[in-house]
Design a protein around this motif. Structure first.
Motif, PDB file in Angstrom:
ATOM      1  N   LEU A  16       0.865  -1.177   0.000  1.00  0.00           N
ATOM      2  CA  LEU A  16       0.000   0.000   0.000  1.00  0.00           C
ATOM      3  C   LEU A  16       0.901   1.225   0.000  1.00  0.00           C
ATOM      4  O   LEU A  16       1.946   1.225   0.638  1.00  0.00           O
ATOM      5  N   ALA A  17       0.467   2.244  -0.689  1.00  0.00           N
ATOM      6  CA  ALA A  17       1.183   3.523  -0.698  1.00  0.00           C
ATOM      7  C   ALA A  17       0.250   4.538  -0.040  1.00  0.00           C
ATOM      8  O   ALA A  17      -0.628   5.094  -0.712  1.00  0.00           O
ATOM      9  N   PRO A  18       0.392   4.736   1.278  1.00  0.00           N
ATOM     10  CA  PRO A  18      -0.531   5.628   1.987  1.00  0.00           C
ATOM     11  C   PRO A  18      -0.640   6.991   1.306  1.00  0.00           C
ATOM     12  O   PRO A  18       0.345   7.569   0.880  1.00  0.00           O
ATOM     13  N   GLY A  19      -1.878   7.457   1.202  1.00  0.00           N
ATOM     14  CA  GLY A  19      -2.118   8.733   0.551  1.00  0.00           C
ATOM     15  C   GLY A  19      -2.497   8.584  -0.911  1.00  0.00           C
ATOM     16  O   GLY A  19      -2.854   9.562  -1.557  1.00  0.00           O
ATOM     17  N   MET A  20      -2.422   7.362  -1.441  1.00  0.00           N
ATOM     18  CA  MET A  20      -2.806   7.150  -2.844  1.00  0.00           C
ATOM     19  C   MET A  20      -4.220   6.591  -2.915  1.00  0.00           C
ATOM     20  O   MET A  20      -5.158   7.292  -3.206  1.00  0.00           O
ATOM     21  N   ASP A  21      -4.353   5.303  -2.652  1.00  0.00           N
ATOM     22  CA  ASP A  21      -5.638   4.621  -2.692  1.00  0.00           C
ATOM     23  C   ASP A  21      -5.507   3.363  -1.838  1.00  0.00           C
ATOM     24  O   ASP A  21      -4.506   3.179  -1.155  1.00  0.00           O
ATOM     25  N   ASP A  22      -6.498   2.499  -1.903  1.00  0.00           N
ATOM     26  CA  ASP A  22      -6.464   1.281  -1.083  1.00  0.00           C
ATOM     27  C   ASP A  22      -5.937   0.076  -1.843  1.00  0.00           C
ATOM     28  O   ASP A  22      -6.074  -1.053  -1.380  1.00  0.00           O
ATOM     29  N   ALA A  23      -5.318   0.286  -2.985  1.00  0.00           N
ATOM     30  CA  ALA A  23      -4.802  -0.809  -3.799  1.00  0.00           C
ATOM     31  C   ALA A  23      -3.331  -1.060  -3.494  1.00  0.00           C
ATOM     32  O   ALA A  23      -2.602  -0.166  -3.069  1.00  0.00           O
ATOM     33  N   ASP A  31      -2.761   0.555   9.497  1.00  0.00           N
ATOM     34  CA  ASP A  31      -2.341   0.917  10.852  1.00  0.00           C
ATOM     35  C   ASP A  31      -1.840   2.357  10.805  1.00  0.00           C
ATOM     36  O   ASP A  31      -0.878   2.653  10.086  1.00  0.00           O
ATOM     37  N   PRO A  32      -2.471   3.256  11.560  1.00  0.00           N
ATOM     38  CA  PRO A  32      -2.081   4.673  11.481  1.00  0.00           C
ATOM     39  C   PRO A  32      -0.621   4.930  11.842  1.00  0.00           C
ATOM     40  O   PRO A  32      -0.021   5.881  11.351  1.00  0.00           O
ATOM     41  N   VAL A  33      -0.036   4.084  12.668  1.00  0.00           N
ATOM     42  CA  VAL A  33       1.377   4.251  13.035  1.00  0.00           C
ATOM     43  C   VAL A  33       2.261   4.076  11.809  1.00  0.00           C
ATOM     44  O   VAL A  33       3.144   4.896  11.536  1.00  0.00           O
ATOM     45  N   TYR A  34       2.019   3.018  11.041  1.00  0.00           N
ATOM     46  CA  TYR A  34       2.850   2.747   9.864  1.00  0.00           C
ATOM     47  C   TYR A  34       2.502   3.668   8.707  1.00  0.00           C
ATOM     48  O   TYR A  34       3.363   4.000   7.898  1.00  0.00           O
ATOM     49  N   GLU A  35       1.255   4.088   8.626  1.00  0.00           N
ATOM     50  CA  GLU A  35       0.884   5.084   7.617  1.00  0.00           C
ATOM     51  C   GLU A  35       1.655   6.377   7.862  1.00  0.00           C
ATOM     52  O   GLU A  35       2.177   6.988   6.931  1.00  0.00           O
ATOM     53  N   ALA A  36       1.741   6.792   9.123  1.00  0.00           N
ATOM     54  CA  ALA A  36       2.458   8.032   9.465  1.00  0.00           C
ATOM     55  C   ALA A  36       3.951   7.904   9.187  1.00  0.00           C
ATOM     56  O   ALA A  36       4.595   8.888   8.817  1.00  0.00           O
ATOM     57  N   ARG A  37       4.505   6.717   9.349  1.00  0.00           N
ATOM     58  CA  ARG A  37       5.937   6.504   9.109  1.00  0.00           C
ATOM     59  C   ARG A  37       6.267   6.372   7.623  1.00  0.00           C
ATOM     60  O   ARG A  37       7.436   6.439   7.251  1.00  0.00           O
ATOM     61  N   SER A  38       5.258   6.168   6.802  1.00  0.00           N
ATOM     62  CA  SER A  38       5.458   6.027   5.350  1.00  0.00           C
ATOM     63  C   SER A  38       5.530   7.408   4.714  1.00  0.00           C
ATOM     64  O   SER A  38       4.632   7.831   4.000  1.00  0.00           O
ATOM     65  N   ILE A  39       6.613   8.074   4.966  1.00  0.00           N
ATOM     66  CA  ILE A  39       6.774   9.477   4.593  1.00  0.00           C
ATOM     67  C   ILE A  39       7.199   9.601   3.133  1.00  0.00           C
ATOM     68  O   ILE A  39       8.115   8.924   2.683  1.00  0.00           O
ATOM     69  N   TRP A  40       6.479  10.432   2.398  1.00  0.00           N
ATOM     70  CA  TRP A  40       6.858  10.678   1.004  1.00  0.00           C
ATOM     71  C   TRP A  40       7.665  11.963   0.907  1.00  0.00           C
ATOM     72  O   TRP A  40       7.750  12.716   1.875  1.00  0.00           O
ATOM     73  N   GLN A  41       8.277  12.184  -0.218  1.00  0.00           N
ATOM     74  CA  GLN A  41       9.184  13.319  -0.454  1.00  0.00           C
ATOM     75  C   GLN A  41      10.253  13.387   0.646  1.00  0.00           C
ATOM     76  O   GLN A  41      10.566  14.446   1.176  1.00  0.00           O
ATOM     77  N   LEU A  42      10.812  12.218   0.954  1.00  0.00           N
ATOM     78  CA  LEU A  42      11.855  12.129   1.980  1.00  0.00           C
ATOM     79  C   LEU A  42      13.043  13.005   1.610  1.00  0.00           C
ATOM     80  O   LEU A  42      13.575  12.911   0.504  1.00  0.00           O
ATOM     81  N   LYS A  43      13.434  13.868   2.525  1.00  0.00           N
ATOM     82  CA  LYS A  43      14.566  14.760   2.309  1.00  0.00           C
ATOM     83  C   LYS A  43      15.750  14.320   3.166  1.00  0.00           C
ATOM     84  O   LYS A  43      16.862  14.201   2.689  1.00  0.00           O
ATOM     85  N   ASP A  44      15.491  14.089   4.468  1.00  0.00           N
ATOM     86  CA  ASP A  44      16.544  13.718   5.409  1.00  0.00           C
ATOM     87  C   ASP A  44      16.085  12.595   6.306  1.00  0.00           C
ATOM     88  O   ASP A  44      14.899  12.511   6.666  1.00  0.00           O
ATOM     89  N   LEU A  45      17.033  11.748   6.673  1.00  0.00           N
ATOM     90  CA  LEU A  45      16.820  10.728   7.684  1.00  0.00           C
ATOM     91  C   LEU A  45      17.889  10.981   8.741  1.00  0.00           C
ATOM     92  O   LEU A  45      19.073  10.735   8.503  1.00  0.00           O
ATOM     93  N   VAL A  46      17.464  11.519   9.880  1.00  0.00           N
ATOM     94  CA  VAL A  46      18.395  11.907  10.939  1.00  0.00           C
ATOM     95  C   VAL A  46      18.444  10.785  11.973  1.00  0.00           C
ATOM     96  O   VAL A  46      17.478  10.568  12.712  1.00  0.00           O
ATOM     97  N   VAL A  47      19.570  10.091  12.019  1.00  0.00           N
ATOM     98  CA  VAL A  47      19.730   8.948  12.913  1.00  0.00           C
ATOM     99  C   VAL A  47      20.209   9.412  14.271  1.00  0.00           C
ATOM    100  O   VAL A  47      21.180  10.165  14.382  1.00  0.00           O
ATOM    101  N   LYS A  48      19.522   8.948  15.309  1.00  0.00           N
ATOM    102  CA  LYS A  48      19.840   9.341  16.693  1.00  0.00           C
ATOM    103  C   LYS A  48      20.224   8.132  17.518  1.00  0.00           C
ATOM    104  O   LYS A  48      19.774   7.062  17.311  1.00  0.00           O
TER     105      LYS A  48
END
Length: 158
Positions: free
Chosen positions: A55-62, A141-158
């Motif tokens: 699934l690609a959250p924000g697109m459709d349910d396919a 699952d709203p948790v994984y939908e929120a983590r499926s970030i599009w237009q990723l610019k940075d991944l800041v590892v802590k």
């Protein structure tokens, strides 16, 4: 005034004709205390990609065919470790992702959906996608939908 316009025209000509690395060459950047690791087309080519239905959250349910490098491979290539990563989008949307997601799930930085290369207009150039086709428990699952970030610019590892 003419002198200023003339100088601006010369400067613009130099900027357009001078070869340099464009920001477009970088898909996204892994940032950590060790420094910045730009993820470019060359890095993706070296790491290789995987393809699966998700699934690609924000697109459709396919389910869509997505392709990109595994995030755990990207992090290994960057030589970084941590407990969380803040994923930041071009529009400044930010979400925390536990590093265990990348270690235990085949999370990718999708660069292609349904055979089409992602661009900024189509939620790219990179989109964090979870393997929801294989792991149906992650679907909707709203948790994984929120983590499926599009237009990723940075991944800041802590």
């Amino acid at each position: 005034m003419r002198s200023i316009l003339k100088h601006l025209l010369v400067l613009a000509t130099l900027l357009v004709s001078t070869p340099f690395a464009h920001a477009d060459d970088v898909l996204f950047t892994v940032r950590s205390a060790k420094g910045d690791f730009p993820v470019t087309e060359a890095v993706v080519e070296k790491l290789g990609t995987v393809t699966y239905k998700a699934l690609a959250p924000g697109m459709d349910d396919a389910l869509h065919q997505v392709r990109g490098p595994l995030m755990r491979d990207v992090l290994k290539a960057a030589g970084v470790e941590g407990t969380t990563a803040a994923a930041v989008a071009l529009d400044k949307y930010e979400v925390e992702i536990p590093m265990t997601d990348f270690a235990t799930l085949d999370v990718i930085a999708a660069i292609e959906i349904d055979g089409k290369r992602l661009t900024v207009r189509s939620k790219g150039p990179a989109w964090i996608i979870y393997p929801t086709g294989e792991h149906t428990d992650l679907q909707k699952d709203p948790v994984y939908e929120a983590r499926s970030i599009w237009q990723l610019k940075d991944l800041v590892v802590k």
